[in-house]
Design an enzyme around this catalytic site. Sequence first.
Site, short mmCIF file in Angstrom:
data_model
loop_
_atom_site.label_atom_id
_atom_site.label_comp_id
_atom_site.label_asym_id
_atom_site.label_seq_id
_atom_site.Cartn_x
_atom_site.Cartn_y
_atom_site.Cartn_z
N CYS A 66 30.12 16.04 45.32
CA CYS A 66 31.32 15.30 44.90
C CYS A 66 32.46 15.47 45.91
CB CYS A 66 31.78 15.77 43.52
SG CYS A 66 33.18 14.82 42.89
N CYS A 88 38.19 19.80 42.82
CA CYS A 88 38.46 20.56 41.58
C CYS A 88 38.04 22.03 41.80
CB CYS A 88 37.69 19.95 40.42
SG CYS A 88 37.92 18.16 40.29
N CYS A 132 34.95 23.60 40.07
CA CYS A 132 33.69 22.87 39.93
C CYS A 132 32.62 23.21 40.96
CB CYS A 132 33.96 21.37 39.95
SG CYS A 132 32.45 20.43 39.58
N CYS A 160 25.26 12.93 26.28
CA CYS A 160 26.35 12.77 27.24
C CYS A 160 25.79 12.83 28.66
CB CYS A 160 27.39 13.87 27.01
SG CYS A 160 28.77 13.77 28.15
N CYS A 195 27.64 8.89 25.43
CA CYS A 195 28.89 9.26 26.09
C CYS A 195 28.61 9.38 27.58
CB CYS A 195 29.36 10.60 25.52
SG CYS A 195 30.85 11.22 26.32
N CYS A 214 37.22 10.87 24.93
CA CYS A 214 36.84 12.29 24.89
C CYS A 214 37.61 12.96 26.02
CB CYS A 214 35.34 12.44 25.08
SG CYS A 214 34.82 14.17 25.25
N ARG A 251 35.26 20.27 20.50
CA ARG A 251 33.95 20.67 21.03
C ARG A 251 34.02 21.98 21.80
NH1 ARG A 251 30.91 16.00 19.99
NH2 ARG A 251 32.24 14.16 19.75
N1 SAM Z 1 33.11 13.98 37.84
C1 SAM Z 1 33.51 13.67 36.52
C2 SAM Z 1 34.89 14.18 36.20
O1 SAM Z 1 35.37 15.08 36.85
O2 SAM Z 1 35.48 13.63 35.26
C3 SAM Z 1 32.53 14.14 35.46
C4 SAM Z 1 31.86 15.49 35.52
S1 SAM Z 1 32.91 16.92 35.39
C5 SAM Z 1 31.80 18.18 35.87
C6 SAM Z 1 33.22 17.15 33.65
C7 SAM Z 1 34.10 18.30 33.24
O3 SAM Z 1 33.37 19.51 33.26
C8 SAM Z 1 35.32 18.62 34.07
O4 SAM Z 1 36.39 17.78 33.81
C9 SAM Z 1 35.64 20.05 33.64
O5 SAM Z 1 36.54 20.04 32.56
C10 SAM Z 1 34.27 20.59 33.20
N2 SAM Z 1 33.84 21.66 34.12
C11 SAM Z 1 33.35 21.51 35.36
N3 SAM Z 1 33.08 22.71 35.93
C12 SAM Z 1 33.41 23.65 35.01
C13 SAM Z 1 33.38 25.08 35.01
N4 SAM Z 1 32.97 25.76 36.06
N5 SAM Z 1 33.77 25.72 33.90
C14 SAM Z 1 34.21 25.02 32.82
N6 SAM Z 1 34.27 23.68 32.77
C15 SAM Z 1 33.88 22.99 33.85
C1 DTB Z 2 33.14 18.95 29.16
O1 DTB Z 2 34.36 19.04 28.87
N1 DTB Z 2 32.36 19.97 29.43
C2 DTB Z 2 31.02 19.53 29.78
C3 DTB Z 2 31.11 18.01 29.52
N2 DTB Z 2 32.49 17.80 29.21
C4 DTB Z 2 30.67 17.06 30.54
C5 DTB Z 2 30.67 19.92 31.17
C6 DTB Z 2 30.75 21.42 31.42
C7 DTB Z 2 30.30 21.71 32.80
C8 DTB Z 2 30.24 23.18 33.10
C9 DTB Z 2 29.89 23.46 34.50
C10 DTB Z 2 28.51 23.03 34.92
O2 DTB Z 2 27.53 23.27 34.18
O3 DTB Z 2 28.36 22.47 36.01
FE1 SF4 Z 3 33.72 16.09 41.11
FE2 SF4 Z 3 33.39 18.31 39.74
FE3 SF4 Z 3 35.83 17.34 40.05
FE4 SF4 Z 3 34.05 16.03 38.48
S1 SF4 Z 3 34.91 18.05 38.11
S2 SF4 Z 3 35.41 15.14 40.00
S3 SF4 Z 3 32.15 16.49 39.58
S4 SF4 Z 3 34.49 18.10 41.70
#
Ligand code: SAM
Ligand code: DTB
Ligand code: SF4
Length: 344
Positions: A73, A77, A80, A117, A149, A209, A281
């Site tokens: 990506c 973030c 992430c 989802c 979703c 959501c 959730r």
């Molecule tokens: N790329 C899209 C976005 O950012 O909206 C969708 C996927 S993103 C991984 C979905 C959500 O997962 C993020 O907004 C964040 O709140 C959660 N998330 C990602 N990495 C995480 C982590 N290490 N711990 C907790 N929540 C996480």
């Molecule tokens: C949300 O708020 N949490 C989920 C779902 N929406 C998509 C994702 C959590 C991702 C946690 C980090 C990972 O497994 O990569």
């Molecule tokens: Fe990309 Fe992760 Fe940020 Fe979603 S949360 S936009 S997958 S870097």
Amino acid sequence: MSTFTGHAHTGHERPVAAAELPLRHDWTVPEVKAIYEAPLMDLVYRAQSVHRAVWKENKVQLCSLLSIKTGGCPEDCAYCPQAARHDTGVKAEKLMQVDEVLSSAKQAREAGATRFCMGAAWREVKDGPQFDSVLEMVKGVKALGMEACCTLGMISETQAKKLKAAGLDAYNHNLDTGESAYGDIISTRTYQDRLRTLGFVREAGIEVCSGGIIGMGESVEQRAELLVTLANQPKHPESVPVNALVAVEGTPLEKQQRVEVTEMVRMIATARILMPTSMVRLSAGRLQMSEEAQLLCMLAGANSIFFGDKLLTTGNPEFESDMALLEKAGVTALQPSVDKPVAQ
Ligand code: SAM
Ligand code: DTB
Ligand code: SF4
């Protein structure tokens, strides 16, 4: 301000009268911080009372999560593992094939999931064959009788309408944290970008959501800020995921201490009090929590979990241990078609 006109279900005496539970959209940060910081037992009692006035007690929705496009990506973030610029060992993969996704959805349904989802590590959705495949996935999940979703990053007004036409029930797009903390976590897009996508989702008639993550170094005030932004939308998001940061090696937040269980409970309880008819959730972070901690989150008003041994890229409790926990607690699966809250 809108008010409840009745209960979601009958046959039980409710501890809180409907009239005492207005759906408010004028919360202030100091007021919400005070709720969050109340003695824990008072807070949980209040949240559970609100919960029981709206939702059938002892019910938790089982949702399934699948990463349909993993890694690589372009966003930054800080939390992430899928950001290309963080060296986390997550490899960039291509978008999954429609039939693979649908066979995973079918398995999830057989295991008891009522919501599926699909997550993609995209900054935004690009029109073309990939988006067309996602639309097919949505249609396929709906044909299986589940709530569908997606979380695909930013989308346009037209894309939101196309997702709606394909049958999408909900779009996940988290605000992640309070606006004043946002710049410390993400620099490649703004809070306003996030809110704009949520606006397109809402206008297209798709359920919103949106929630966030705690444990990224933010203050309690900034957590309250996030909840106020969510609750003060013209309509509460139908679904509010609360994630505990999973500190992944290679991300800038890798050294972040695990958030205290009591903080997760406070965040969930406060979300429940502010947004009574929303699904709250309990999302990322369950693998790092004890069974008792998870049950306390449910007592505080969480009525949904992701099940299956993987979230997107990180771990989640084993299916068997989740089922055993719910059974021990006398919690059964919430069925969205019957177990609805009163209308907002
Ligand atoms: N790329 C899209 C976005 O950012 O909206 C969708 C996927 S993103 C991984 C979905 C959500 O997962 C993020 O907004 C964040 O709140 C959660 N998330 C990602 N990495 C995480 C982590 N290490 N711990 C907790 N929540 C996480
Ligand atoms: C949300 O708020 N949490 C989920 C779902 N929406 C998509 C994702 C959590 C991702 C946690 C980090 C990972 O497994 O990569
Ligand atoms: Fe990309 Fe992760 Fe940020 Fe979603 S949360 S936009 S997958 S870097």
